[in-house]
Write a protein that holds these residues in place. Structure first.
Motif, mmCIF file in Angstrom:
data_model
loop_
_atom_site.group_PDB
_atom_site.id
_atom_site.type_symbol
_atom_site.label_atom_id
_atom_site.label_comp_id
_atom_site.label_asym_id
_atom_site.label_seq_id
_atom_site.Cartn_x
_atom_site.Cartn_y
_atom_site.Cartn_z
ATOM 1 N N LYS A 301 0.945 -1.598 0.054
ATOM 2 C CA LYS A 301 -0.095 0.144 -0.391
ATOM 3 C C LYS A 301 0.822 1.088 -0.074
ATOM 4 O O LYS A 301 0.516 2.146 -0.289
ATOM 5 N N ASN A 303 4.464 3.095 0.840
ATOM 6 C CA ASN A 303 6.336 3.138 1.325
ATOM 7 C C ASN A 303 6.731 4.135 2.787
ATOM 8 O O ASN A 303 6.593 6.108 1.538
ATOM 9 N N TYR A 304 7.262 4.678 3.227
ATOM 10 C CA TYR A 304 7.513 5.242 4.036
ATOM 11 C C TYR A 304 9.395 5.134 3.798
ATOM 12 O O TYR A 304 9.764 4.417 3.233
ATOM 13 N N TYR A 307 9.387 3.169 7.284
ATOM 14 C CA TYR A 307 8.737 1.472 7.245
ATOM 15 C C TYR A 307 7.885 1.040 5.868
ATOM 16 O O TYR A 307 7.896 2.316 4.951
ATOM 17 N N TRP A 308 7.585 0.278 5.155
ATOM 18 C CA TRP A 308 6.165 -0.145 4.710
ATOM 19 C C TRP A 308 5.001 -0.974 4.656
ATOM 20 O O TRP A 308 5.155 -1.310 6.270
ATOM 21 N N ARG A 309 4.223 -0.227 4.126
ATOM 22 C CA ARG A 309 3.221 -0.857 4.917
ATOM 23 C C ARG A 309 1.709 -1.757 3.788
ATOM 24 O O ARG A 309 1.914 -1.631 2.658
ATOM 25 N N LYS A 311 -1.766 -4.277 2.437
ATOM 26 C CA LYS A 311 -2.801 -4.006 3.115
ATOM 27 C C LYS A 311 -3.191 -5.418 2.526
ATOM 28 O O LYS A 311 -3.415 -6.002 1.742
ATOM 29 N N GLN A 340 3.252 -3.177 13.771
ATOM 30 C CA GLN A 340 2.277 -3.332 13.937
ATOM 31 C C GLN A 340 1.578 -3.328 13.087
ATOM 32 O O GLN A 340 1.635 -3.650 11.541
ATOM 33 N N GLU A 383 -4.322 -4.410 8.043
ATOM 34 C CA GLU A 383 -2.958 -4.073 7.681
ATOM 35 C C GLU A 383 -2.092 -3.771 8.190
ATOM 36 O O GLU A 383 -2.119 -4.260 9.423
ATOM 37 N N LEU A 384 -1.079 -4.084 7.867
ATOM 38 C CA LEU A 384 0.884 -4.203 8.497
ATOM 39 C C LEU A 384 1.329 -3.525 8.190
ATOM 40 O O LEU A 384 1.811 -3.417 7.076
ATOM 41 N N LEU A 385 2.456 -2.892 8.987
ATOM 42 C CA LEU A 385 3.461 -1.901 9.010
ATOM 43 C C LEU A 385 4.591 -2.975 9.388
ATOM 44 O O LEU A 385 5.224 -3.204 10.338
ATOM 45 N N ARG A 387 8.600 -2.196 9.774
ATOM 46 C CA ARG A 387 10.019 -2.020 9.324
ATOM 47 C C ARG A 387 10.728 -2.199 8.425
ATOM 48 O O ARG A 387 11.105 -3.361 8.280
#
Length: 451
Positions: A301, A303-304, A307-309, A311, A340, A383-385, A387
């Motif tokens: 979903k 990109n930080y 982190y990345w996320r 769904k 998380q 959703e999954l976060l 690192r």
């Protein structure tokens, strides 16, 4: 496996044919092995707790030592073959499906006189004087990791025309376990260490007169001829939405198999779903290209910097099944850095010792642990976060997608690797952020309305 190999090497055939035969034979020898749950099994303990004038009273308990595989409705069915001419005088917590021929008993009638009895669990709501502990769940047993308080099922049986001592009694043979269909292969009954029972007040321990142990292992290849679930993929960095492979769980063919699926827009939908066979537990799926009862969609979903996320959406296309206590097992190398998770429970599985790349996910009780049948409400999502680990993290070559996914213990079919959404080249990075919102919206639309 060594015994399998030794038996093959005795055959005098050309090497090339030996190699071909060995490869197919090794598959047969190991088809019940689950790499993500190598020690998972269902263990049946047959505990003789007292002797009677012509036999004994036993408590039979099935323990589900599988981490993520349930016994779902309509529940287990247990069978065996008596070693001698035993009969069942009475049962508590379960019942035999047939009495058989008991004509030689003139006064009291046994509960079952069949040489090969078939036993089923009693339903919830059974009167208390017919129950024992861990009985009467309609044959449903939850997995050991997900629900450790409900991973066993028990019943009591009074056996006649049997031995009355440890030396004269004989264990049943040829155990079979349907849970609810085929899939389990049971070994012979083996004499084990007598089970110890603790009284309710915890102040006294009693011991079984004799204990037999039977181990049953699961094979998805025996359970069903076709897969039961599939996986689709999408990402924010590519407009490609990879669907489940066509005909994964069967093909639409109303010419030769009318009624094999149901069109959700059909005006006769309600009559078909509620028609004959509605309680048969035979899947009645929505007409899709993949024809699977369950689809799992993995969407990369966001990109930080650190982190990345992701769904995850599970969609039920089966009009005849509500999946309660469902679970998902996902294998991905970044689960070691899961930060998380939203609206799902999480438990790490470590089938490879110190390598933490496998996660078990399931719904929150009374919130989304019930996956409704096909229709507008037939999906759950979370959703999954993660690192980022700079030494391993990349979006290239499909790294962001799972290696393997199981739904309720069955391996789901993944798309072919060459179809995965690819990372855009450097020339397209200017439009990268613009595509992100569009791709996220289209992925959500696909997951909820794809047919």
């Amino acid at each position: 496996m060594d015994s399998c190999f030794r038996s093959l090497t005795r055959i005098s055939i050309p090497t090339i044919f030996l190699a071909i035969l060995l490869s197919s034979f090794s598959f047969t020898c190991t088809e019940a092995y689950d790499a993500l749950d190598p020690n998972g099994n269902i263990t049946i303990k047959w505990d003789i707790i007292s002797w009677t004038p012509d036999g004994y009273v036993a408590v039979v308990t099935m323990y589900n030592f599988q981490q993520y595989r349930h016994i779902s409705p309509p529940g287990w069915t247990l069978g065996w073959t008596w070693a001698k001419k035993e009969v069942i005088w009475s049962m508590m917590g379960s019942q035999a499906t047939e009495q058989g021929d008991c004509s030689k008993y003139k006064s009291a009638q046994p509960h079952c006189c069949k040489k090969t009895p078939t036993i089923v669990d009693l339903l919830p709501g059974t009167p208390y004087n017919q129950q024992i502990a861990n009985c009467c769940k309609g044959g449903v047993i939850n997995s050991w990791a997900q629900d450790p308080n409900n991973y066993a099922s028990s019943f009591q049986v009074s056996v006649g025309a049997a031995g009355t001592t440890n030396k004269t009694v004989k264990p049943p043979k040829n155990f079979t376990l349907l849970a609810p269909g085929p899939g389990y292969t049971c070994g012979p009954a083996i004499v084990g260490k007598p089970t110890k029972f603790i009284t309710a007040d915890g102040r006294r321990v009693t011991q079984a007169m004799m204990t037999w142990n039977v181990t049953c292992t699961y094979s998805q290849f025996l359970a069903q001829k076709t897969p039961t679930c599939c996986v689709s993929l999408s990402s924010f960095y590519n407009e490609t939405i990879v669907p489940c492979p066509t005909c994964t769980c069967g093909c639409q063919n109303n010419a030769t198999h009318p009624g094999s699926c149901v069109n959700p827009n059909s005006p006769y939908l309600a009559s078909v779903v509620n028609g004959p066979g509605k309680n048969s537990f035979t899947p009645l799926v929505q007409c899709t290209k993949h024809m699977c009862p369950i689809r799992v969609h993995w969407h990369v979903k966001l990109n930080y910097k650190e982190y990345w996320r992701v769904k995850v959406t599970i969609t039920n296309f089966n009009y005849r099944m509500n999946y309660s206590q469902w679970n998902l097992v996902v294998q991905h190398p970044n689960f070691d850095n899961l930060t998380q998770i939203f609206s799902f429970n999480y438990k790490p599985l470590t089938p490879y010792s110190s390598i933490n790349d496998t996660a078990m996910l399931w719904g929150v009780k009374f919130y989304n642990d019930f996956l409704n049948q096909a229709g507008p409400l037939g999906n759950v999502q979370s959703e999954l976060l993660f690192r980022k680990d700079k030494s391993t993290f990349t979006f290239e070559k499909g790294w962001a997608f799972p290696r393997r996914i199981y739904f309720n213990g069955d391996n789901c079919v993944m798309p072919p690797p060459d179809a995965y959404p690819y990372l855009p080249n450097a020339g397209s990075r200017l439009s990268f952020s613009l595509l992100a919102l569009l791709m996220a919206c289209s992925a959500v639309f696909f997951v909820l309305f794809d047919v």
